[in-house]
Design an enzyme around this catalytic site. Structure first.
Site, PDB file in Angstrom:
ATOM      1  N   GLU B  44       0.832  -1.217   0.000  1.00  0.00           N
ATOM      2  CA  GLU B  44       0.000   0.000   0.000  1.00  0.00           C
ATOM      3  C   GLU B  44       0.867   1.268   0.000  1.00  0.00           C
ATOM      4  O   GLU B  44       1.859   1.347   0.717  1.00  0.00           O
ATOM      5  CB  GLU B  44      -0.878  -0.047   1.260  1.00  0.00           C
ATOM      6  CG  GLU B  44      -1.875   1.089   1.381  1.00  0.00           C
ATOM      7  CD  GLU B  44      -2.807   0.895   2.571  1.00  0.00           C
ATOM      8  OE1 GLU B  44      -2.567  -0.023   3.389  1.00  0.00           O
ATOM      9  OE2 GLU B  44      -3.783   1.672   2.683  1.00  0.00           O
ATOM     10  N   LYS B 111      -9.029   2.979  -2.974  1.00  0.00           N
ATOM     11  CA  LYS B 111      -9.418   2.254  -1.751  1.00  0.00           C
ATOM     12  C   LYS B 111     -10.771   2.749  -1.261  1.00  0.00           C
ATOM     13  O   LYS B 111     -10.996   3.958  -1.167  1.00  0.00           O
ATOM     14  CB  LYS B 111      -8.344   2.483  -0.679  1.00  0.00           C
ATOM     15  CG  LYS B 111      -8.536   1.688   0.607  1.00  0.00           C
ATOM     16  CD  LYS B 111      -7.357   1.959   1.575  1.00  0.00           C
ATOM     17  CE  LYS B 111      -7.417   1.127   2.836  1.00  0.00           C
ATOM     18  NZ  LYS B 111      -6.275   1.386   3.737  1.00  0.00           N
ATOM     19  N   CYS B 147      -5.780  -3.249   1.509  1.00  0.00           N
ATOM     20  CA  CYS B 147      -5.781  -3.433   2.966  1.00  0.00           C
ATOM     21  C   CYS B 147      -7.172  -3.557   3.593  1.00  0.00           C
ATOM     22  O   CYS B 147      -7.806  -4.580   3.469  1.00  0.00           O
ATOM     23  CB  CYS B 147      -4.954  -2.314   3.614  1.00  0.00           C
ATOM     24  SG  CYS B 147      -4.142  -2.861   5.147  1.00  0.00           S
TER      25      CYS B 147
END
Lengths: 536, 536
Positions: B44, B111, B147
Site C-alpha cells: 500500500e 481504496k 488493505c
C-alpha cells in the site's frame, strides 16, 4: 408570543460529567428565574466537554453521559434545555443535541458534518447523522445544527426546507488569531443566503492546547449580528424573538488581534493550572524577552502570589540579564530565587571528563547547562506542586533551537505557538497596560547565553526573515520553491526548512502549548519522525 | 497460459519518494529477470511509504508522488507493476493502486474502506473510492483491493461480481501480538465465502511506533493458504497461477508469540536507528531486568559494536546491581562506562539547600537522581551521535512510575509497550538463545533503587495483579466495575486506574516506542491531559 432564548456560554471540564450536569442545571435555573428564558442553549457535547478524545471509546463513559441526559430531562421544569451529548444508538455513536422539556426529550439531532482535519478527529468517534431536525416549541418551528454543520450551506438549507424558522447551533469552535471574524463572516453569509435567523452558542475556556473563545452570537435572517456575547468570558445571556426575528440587543465589541491573542494565552494558562489542580506556576526567568512575556502572562492569569520565578545564572549570563530579570519579577510583585548553575555544571564536567577526553566542545556542553536548569526547575515544581511553565516560542520549536529536558522541560508551554516577532509585539502590548518589561529587554539581540557572546543570529537567520518562512512552511504547507519565489533567499529557506524537518523528534517530546495560529505543533500537525522527506 | 505473480514484501522509507521509486524499479527488474514474473505487486502507498501522515497535506509531496508514478510506467518494460500511491484528482486525494504496464497505466483502483480508528487517520487525508476495479491481463480478469477493503466482505464480493477471477491486495498492516493469525483467519474466511483466490502483499519494517511484519501470503479460492513469505524480513517471491488457482508453494512457518514479539522489537530498534541515521545506541544499564532486556534487543538489532552501556551507580545502588550490569555488558561484548552520579546529586542538593530548607524529603529527591542520569546519558548521546534508548516498560508508563527527563529521557523507548511480566518472559526467551542475563536479575524483586531498600511493590500492586488490570483498563477499555467483577480487589483496581488517569501528562512527553499490543501509548490512545474523568 415572544420567545426568549438564553445562550449558555460556559466553561466545562472535559470528562467530568457530574460537574457538567450540575453546571447545566444551575445555568438553566438561572436562565429561567433571572432571565425569564423559555429555552437555554448549551455548547456542543455539553455533558462530556469538548474534545473528550478517546474517553469517547469507553463504554462506561458513554453510558454515564447518556444516563446523565435522560436524568437531566426531569431535573429542571419550566424551561427547555438544548444540550449536546454523545448519543449511543445500537453500536453507533452520534454527536447529538437533545431538546429536554418538562421531563420529555422533545427532539434529538445528530450532527451531519463531522470535521476530521486539523485538531479534529470526529470521524474517529462518531457516525454522521443524515437528516435535519425541526421541533415545535410555543408555536414556532426551530431547527437544530451543530458546529461544522453551519459552515456549509447544504445543511442549513435542508433545515429550512424541513420547516425551520429559526436555527439553534451548538458549538465548540476553537480560537486562532482571526478566527472570530472568519467564523462570523462565513456563517452570516450562509444565514443570509438561507434567510433564516440563527442562535450560535460557543463554549469558552482552555482545554490542553485549545482555547475556546466564546463570542456566541445571534444573527437575524439578513445575516446581521444583533447580539454578541463577550469574548474569552463565561456569560449567560438572553435574546428575545418577536415574530420571526430577534430583537436587537447589545453586541460586545471585538478585541483587536493582539489583545485577543493575549487574552487567549492568559485564559489558556489559567484553565490549565486551575483544571489540573496545580497550586500555582514557576518558571525560569533569564532576562530575555520570552520568559519576560511568560511571566507577565502567568501573573495576569493566576495573580502574582501564585507565580514564582527562578534566576539561574551561569558564567555566560550577562549582568544586565540578571538585572532585567530582577526588575521584571519586582515590577510584577513575584517572589524569586537566584540559584547559580555553576556547581552542577562543574560536577557534570568532572564526571564526564574521562569519557569526553580529547573530544571537541560542541552543543553538548551548552545542553548540559540548559539541563541543569531543567533539573532545578523540576525539583522546585515537584516540591511545591507548582506547574513548570516553559518559555520557548514557536520559532524555536520550529527549528529545534531548544534543549530537550533543558529549557524544554515543563508541564505547559504557553508561547509554544507564538512566533518570536509576535512575542515582541505581545510584550510591547503588555507594556502599554503597565510598564513591566524593561525597554532593554525589548531591544537587545536575542541570546541563549550558553556560550560566550552568543546570539541567536549566529546560527539562525534573523527572525524578520525566519518567521515568515516558517509561517509559509509550517502553517501554509508551501514548498521551498514557492517560498523562494515569494522573495526569500534560497539559503535562508534551506536552513529553516532543513531544521524544521530534522527536529520533529524534539517537538514530539515537548509539553503541550496554547494554539493561537492556524497550525500549532501538536495534534494539529502530525508528522512522522522517521522520514526521508526533505523539503529542499 | 500460466501467470507468475511476484510479491514484493519490501521495507520502504516514509517520505523518500526517489529512494522508494528506485527500490520499486530494482525489485521489478529482479522479479522479471530472476523470477520470470509477469506481474509484481507492491505494498500500500508504495511510493510515499506508509504512514506518511501530514506529509500527505503538502501539495509538493503529492505532486512528486503522482509524477513519480507517471514516470515509473515507462521505466520497466516486460512486467506489470502494481504500485500504491496517493492519487490526486481535482481537489480529492485517494489511496490508490495503479497497474503500470509497457508505459501505460492499465488500471487504477481507489481504496474504499478507509480506517480511521486506532493508529489510523486515513479519513484525515483521503476520500473513499466507490467502485471495484478489474483489469484484463494475459486473458485473466484481475481485481484490485487495498488493505482494509479485504477485512470486509462487501468489497470482495463487489470485485468478484465485477468479473474478478483473482484479487491482488496491497497492504500496510501493522503488527501486534496475535495479529498475523487474526489477519489470515479473517481474510481467508472472506475469501472462502467469496470463492476467489487472493495475493496479499504486506510491507515490512519499522516506522516510528509501528512495525510491519510482512507475512505476505497467497490463498486459493477455498481460503487455504498456499504460500506465505517470511515474517519480519524483506523478501521478493513468486507464485504461479495455473488456471484459476495458485500452485501450492512453500509456506514460511509462523513464529510463536514470544519470538514474534522479540523479532518485532529488534526490527523496530534496527529501523529507527538506521532510518534516522544514528551511529548506534547507548543506554543506562542498572542491573535491573528492563535495561538488561533493552541491551539484548539493541545488540541483536545493531551488533555489539554499535551499542554502549553506561552504569550510573548512586549511594542506593546495591553492589549486586553493578555486578549484574557488568556481567550483562560483558556477556554481550558491549563497551561500557561507569559514572557515579554522586557529584551531581551532591551539587544539586547544595544548590537547593536554601530553598528546600525545612521541607520534607519526598519523590523530589528521587527524581533528582534519575535526572542526573538523564543528563549524563544525553551528554553521551549528543557527543557521540548515538540514539539514547530509554528502558521503561508499559507497566511503568501506565502508572507513571518513571521520572520525566530522568529515566524517561531518550529518543526511543523500545519496551514502552511491553508490560513488566512480558519483559520477564522476553528476557527468559532471550536467555534460551544464549545465556546473557544473570538468573539473579530474573528473580530479584524489581526496584528503582532511588531510596534505601526500595522495591516497586512498596508503591504499586504486584505486577501479577497490576498487569492484568492495566490490560483490561488500557487495552480493552473496561470500566473499574467490570475489572472488579472479574475478580480483582477494589483497592488494587482503584490504585492502578487512578495512576493511569493522572499520568497522561508524563506519557505525552515520553519518547515514541514500539507498538506490540492492541493499544499502545501514542497515536493509538489519545487522551486529554486536562480531564475530570475518574475511572473509579
Amino acid at each position: 408570543m415572544p420567545l426568549k432564548i438564553a445562550l449558555a456560554q460556559i466553561n466545562f471540564l472535559v470528562g467530568n460529567i457530574d460537574a457538567n450536569v450540575n453546571n447545566i442545571v444551575e445555568s438553566a435555573v438561572y436562565a429561567r428565574d433571572q432571565l425569564n428564558a423559555d429555552i437555554i442553549v448549551f455548547p456542543e457535547l455539553t455533558v462530556t466537554g469538548y474534545p473528550a478524545e478517546d474517553l469517547l471509546l469507553r463504554s462506561d463513559f458513554i453510558a454515564a453521559a447518556n444516563n446523565a441526559v435522560y436524568q437531566l430531562s426531569g431535573r429542571v421544569a419550566g424551561i427547555a434545555l438544548v444540550v449536546g451529548f454523545p448519543e449511543l444508538d445500537g453500536n453507533s455513536l452520534y454527536n447529538s443535541a437533545a431538546v429536554l422539556h418538562q421531563g420529555v426529550m422533545l427532539a434529538c439531532y445528530r450532527k451531519q458534518a463531522l470535521p476530521n482535519y486539523g485538531v479534529f478527529d470526529e470521524q474517529r468517534y462518531f457516525a454522521p447523522g443524515n437528516q435535519p431536525c425541526v421541533f415545535e416549541f410555543n408555536g414556532r418551528f426551530i431547527g437544530l445544527t451543530i458546529c461544522e454543520d453551519v459552515w456549509k450551506s447544504g445543511i442549513i438549507d435542508a433545515a429550512k426546507q424541513a420547516g425551520a424558522e429559526l436555527l439553534l447551533t451548538l458549538n465548540a469552535s476553537p480560537f486562532n488569531s482571526g478566527k472570530i471574524h472568519q467564523r462570523e463572516a462565513i456563517i452570516c453569509k450562509q444565514i443570509k443566503a438561507a434567510q433564516i435567523p440563527l442562535v450560535y452558542v460557543n463554549q469558552v475556556g482552555g482545554q490542553d492546547e485549545l482555547i475556546f473563545d466564546g463570542a456566541s452570537f445571534v444573527a437575524n435572517s439578513q445575516g446581521d449580528i444583533v447580539f454578541r456575547a463577550e469574548e474569552f468570558k463565561e456569560q449567560i445571556s438572553v435574546i428575545e424573538f418577536d415574530g420571526d426575528n430577534p430583537i436587537t440587543s447589545t453586541c460586545a465589541p471585538h478585541y483587536n488581534e493582539i489583545s485577543s491573542e493575549y487574552k487567549a494565552l492568559v485564559l489558556g494558562i489559567k484553565d490549565y493550572v486551575r483544571k489540573n489542580g496545580f497550586k500555582g506556576a514557576i518558571l525560569g526567568l533569564s532576562g530575555g524577552i520570552d520568559s519576560a512575556l511568560v511571566l507577565a502572562l502567568a501573573v495576569d492569569a493566576l495573580g502574582h502570589d501564585k507565580v514564582e520565578a527562578v534566576l539561574m545564572p551561569s558564567r555566560y549570563t550577562q549582568t544586565m540579564s540578571n538585572e532585567d530579570a530582577v526588575l521584571e519579577a519586582e515590577a510584577l510583585g513575584v517572589n524569586y530565587h537566584i540559584i547559580s548553575i555553576e556547581p552542577a555544571v562543574n560536577a557534570f564536567t568532572g564526571m564526564l571528563a574521562e569519557v569526553f577526553a580529547g573530544a571537541t566542545k560542541d552543543t553538548t556542553e551548552e545542553n548540559i547547562q540548559a539541563r541543569c536548569r531543567g533539573v532545578i526547575l523540576m525539583a522546585l515544581s515537584n516540591k511545591q506542586g507548582r506547574l513548570l511553565l516553559t518559555t520557548g516560542n514557536k520559532s524555536e520549536m520550529s527549528v529545534g533551537y531548544a534543549t530537550l529536558y533543558g529549557d524544554m522541560a515543563g508541564g505547559f508551554a504557553p508561547i509554544k505557538d507564538v512566533p518570536k516577532l509576535l512575542v515582541y509585539q505581545l510584550a510591547r502590548y503588555r507594556n502599554t497596560l503597565s510598564g513591566i518589561i524593561p525597554e532593554r529587554v525589548l531591544i537587545r539581540p536575542p541570546s541563549a547565553e550558553l556560550a560566550p557572546d552568543q546570539i541567536d543570529e549566529d546560527s539562525l537567520p534573523p527572525y524578520e526573515v525566519l518567521d515568515p518562512i516558517l509561517e509559509r512552511y509550517v502553517e501554509l504547507d508551501q514548498s521551498a520553491e514557492e517560498i523562494i519565489a515569494a522573495g526569500f533567499r534560497r539559503e535562508d529557506v534551506a536552513r529553516a526548512i532543513t531544521l524544521v524537518d530534522r527536529n520533529e523528534y524534539k517537538r514530539r517530546q515537548s509539553p503541550p502549548g496554547i494554539r493561537i495560529t492556524t497550525r500549532a505543533f501538536g495534534r494539529d500537525r502530525r508528522y512522522p519522525i522517521t522520514s526521508g522527506y526533505r523539503g529542499i
